[in-house]
Design a protein around this motif. Structure first.
Motif, short mmCIF file in Angstrom:
data_model
loop_
_atom_site.label_atom_id
_atom_site.label_comp_id
_atom_site.label_asym_id
_atom_site.label_seq_id
_atom_site.Cartn_x
_atom_site.Cartn_y
_atom_site.Cartn_z
N PHE A 1 0.84 -1.42 -0.05
CA PHE A 1 -0.04 -0.05 0.03
C PHE A 1 0.95 1.37 -0.14
CE2 PHE A 1 -1.65 3.21 2.83
CZ PHE A 1 -2.63 3.78 2.07
N ARG A 2 2.08 1.30 0.86
CA ARG A 2 2.62 2.69 1.15
C ARG A 2 3.37 2.88 -0.22
NH1 ARG A 2 4.63 5.82 5.17
NH2 ARG A 2 5.40 7.60 4.26
N THR A 3 3.81 1.84 -1.22
CA THR A 3 4.32 2.26 -2.45
C THR A 3 3.40 2.99 -3.49
OG1 THR A 3 5.95 0.07 -2.47
CG2 THR A 3 5.49 0.87 -4.56
N LEU A 4 2.14 2.32 -3.37
CA LEU A 4 1.23 2.80 -4.20
C LEU A 4 0.87 4.39 -3.65
CD1 LEU A 4 -1.22 0.00 -4.81
CD2 LEU A 4 0.63 0.91 -6.38
N PHE A 5 0.53 4.48 -2.41
CA PHE A 5 0.46 5.76 -1.71
C PHE A 5 1.51 6.84 -2.13
CE2 PHE A 5 0.40 8.90 1.55
CZ PHE A 5 -0.85 9.26 1.66
N ASP A 6 2.76 6.17 -1.92
CA ASP A 6 3.80 7.46 -2.07
C ASP A 6 4.00 7.78 -3.75
OD1 ASP A 6 4.52 7.28 0.36
OD2 ASP A 6 6.17 5.80 0.21
N ALA A 7 3.53 6.87 -4.47
CA ALA A 7 3.72 7.23 -6.02
C ALA A 7 2.61 8.23 -6.33
CB ALA A 7 3.30 5.76 -6.81
N ALA A 8 1.42 7.99 -5.71
CA ALA A 8 0.43 8.91 -6.11
C ALA A 8 0.62 10.40 -5.27
CB ALA A 8 -0.96 8.57 -5.42
N LEU A 9 1.32 10.60 -3.99
CA LEU A 9 1.49 11.60 -3.56
C LEU A 9 2.65 12.28 -4.31
CD1 LEU A 9 0.88 13.00 -0.85
CD2 LEU A 9 2.88 11.93 0.28
N THR A 10 3.74 11.73 -4.82
CA THR A 10 4.77 12.24 -5.66
C THR A 10 4.22 12.83 -6.98
OG1 THR A 10 6.50 10.64 -4.71
CG2 THR A 10 6.98 11.64 -6.66
N ALA A 11 3.05 12.06 -7.45
CA ALA A 11 2.74 12.57 -8.68
C ALA A 11 1.71 13.71 -8.47
CB ALA A 11 1.64 11.56 -9.24
N GLY A 12 1.55 14.08 -7.24
CA GLY A 12 0.67 15.26 -6.90
C GLY A 12 -0.78 15.01 -7.38
N ALA A 13 -1.19 13.74 -7.08
CA ALA A 13 -2.27 13.34 -7.43
C ALA A 13 -3.49 13.35 -6.32
CB ALA A 13 -2.45 11.89 -8.22
N ILE A 14 -2.96 13.19 -5.09
CA ILE A 14 -3.76 13.12 -3.85
C ILE A 14 -3.31 14.08 -2.80
CG2 ILE A 14 -4.13 10.66 -4.14
CD1 ILE A 14 -1.69 10.17 -2.23
N ARG A 15 -4.33 14.23 -1.83
CA ARG A 15 -4.11 15.30 -0.86
C ARG A 15 -2.82 14.89 -0.02
NH1 ARG A 15 -9.73 15.86 1.89
NH2 ARG A 15 -8.54 16.30 3.62
N THR A 16 -2.05 16.14 0.51
CA THR A 16 -0.92 15.90 1.44
C THR A 16 -1.15 15.60 2.66
OG1 THR A 16 -0.39 18.17 1.35
CG2 THR A 16 0.37 16.99 -0.48
N ASP A 17 -2.40 16.10 3.21
CA ASP A 17 -2.82 16.12 4.86
C ASP A 17 -3.23 14.77 5.19
OD1 ASP A 17 -5.32 16.16 3.32
OD2 ASP A 17 -5.96 17.56 4.63
N MET A 18 -3.30 13.60 4.65
CA MET A 18 -3.47 12.47 5.25
C MET A 18 -2.46 11.43 5.26
SD MET A 18 -6.70 12.69 5.41
CE MET A 18 -7.51 10.74 5.69
N GLU A 19 -2.31 10.93 6.55
CA GLU A 19 -1.40 9.86 6.60
C GLU A 19 -1.65 8.44 6.20
OE1 GLU A 19 1.70 10.15 8.06
OE2 GLU A 19 1.46 12.27 8.37
N PRO A 20 -0.78 7.55 5.63
CA PRO A 20 -1.19 6.28 4.90
C PRO A 20 -1.81 5.50 5.91
CG PRO A 20 1.25 6.92 4.58
CD PRO A 20 0.90 7.74 5.51
N ASP A 21 -1.46 5.32 6.86
CA ASP A 21 -2.22 4.49 8.16
C ASP A 21 -3.72 4.77 8.10
OD1 ASP A 21 0.02 2.96 8.40
OD2 ASP A 21 0.56 3.35 10.41
N GLU A 22 -3.76 6.14 8.06
CA GLU A 22 -5.22 6.85 8.22
C GLU A 22 -6.27 6.04 7.05
OE1 GLU A 22 -4.88 10.84 10.50
OE2 GLU A 22 -4.33 10.97 8.49
N ILE A 23 -5.61 6.05 6.25
CA ILE A 23 -6.31 5.64 4.75
C ILE A 23 -6.44 4.09 4.92
CG2 ILE A 23 -6.25 5.29 2.41
CD1 ILE A 23 -6.72 8.30 3.43
#
Length: 203
Positions: free
Chosen positions: A144-166
Motif C-alpha cells: 500500500f505504501r508504495t502505491l500511496f507514495d507514488a500517487a503523492l509524488t505525482a501530486g494526484a492526492i492530498r498531502t494532509d492524510m497519513e497512509p495508516d489513516e487511509i
C-alpha cells in the motif's frame, strides 16, 4: 495431494524436482481456494470433508498439510494477503498512480470483507494466528505504501492524510458494511478515494 510425478523430467533429477514442487504448490493452491470458498459459504466450522471434496483430494491429504483447522485458516488468510500484496506492482504498471491506488484499495476492502468471516477464529487466541499481524506488516503495508507514495509524488492526492489513516479507514468500511447490501463497501471506498484526490471527480 500427490507430491510425486513418476518419470518427471526423465533422467534429470533437478527438472523432476521442480515439477514435483510446482505440482505440489498447484495442488496446495487448489486446497486453499476451496477452503476460502467453503469458509465464505458455511463459516470456519464447515466440515473438512466438504473442503477436501471441493478440492478433489482426500481428507487425509488435507490433514497431512494442515493438521489443525487453525493451520488451514491461517494459510487461507496468508494466501489472501499475498494475492492483495502481489497485485500492487501490476496495478502500478498498468494505471496512473491514483487509479492504481484506488484499484488496490478496492481489492483491500474485499480482503477485509473476507477477513470478517474469519474474525471469530482469528481472535480465538490460537497460536497458529500469532504470526499473522507481522505478516500483514511485512506484505500488505509496504504494498500500500508504495502505491500511496507514488500517487503523492505525482501530486494526484492530498498531502494532509497519513497512509495508516487511509488503510485503517478502508478496513473499518470493510468490517462495518452491512452483509445484506452487496457492494456497499466498494461504493464507500470509492467515495473515500474521490475525497483523497487532489482534484475530486466532478469537482
Amino acid at each position: 495431494m500427490d507430491e510425486t510425478v513418476p518419470n518427471a523430467g526423465g533422467s534429470n533429477p533437478a527438472i523432476a524436482g521442480r515439477r514435483v514442487r510446482a505440482d505440489a504448490q498447484r495442488n496446495l493452491d487448489i486446497v486453499l481456494a476451496a477452503a476460502k470458498a467453503v469458509f465464505a459459504e458455511g463459516g470456519v466450522d464447515a466440515p473438512v470433508r466438504e473442503i477436501a471434496d471441493r478440492a478433489g483430494v482426500g481428507v487425509g491429504t488435507l490433514y497431512r498439510h494442515f493438521p489443525k483447522r487453525a493451520d488451514l485458516i491461517a494459510a487461507v488468510f496468508r494466501r489472501e494477503m499475498d494475492a492483495c500484496a502481489d497485485a500492487a506492482p501490476a496495478l502500478a504498471a498498468e494505471h496512473p498512480p491514483v487509479e492504481a491506488l484506488g484499484n488496490w484499495l478496492q481489492l483491500y476492502v474485499g480482503f477485509v470483507g473476507a477477513k470478517r468471516g474469519l474474525a471469530k477464529a482469528l481472535h480465538s487466541g490460537d497460536p497458529a494466528f500469532d504470526a499473522l499481524p507481522g505478516y500483514f506488516d511485512q506484505r500488505l503495508r509496504p504494498a500500500f505504501r508504495t502505491l500511496f507514495d507514488a500517487a503523492l509524488t505525482a501530486g494526484a492526492i492530498r498531502t494532509d492524510m497519513e497512509p495508516d489513516e487511509i488503510l485503517n479507514a478502508v478496513a473499518h468500511l470493510g468490517m462495518s458494511a452491512s452483509p445484506d447490501k452487496p457492494g456497499q463497501s466498494e461504493r464507500l471506498v470509492g467515495l473515500l478515494i474521490d475525497g483523497l484526490r487532489r482534484n475530486p471527480v466532478g469537482g
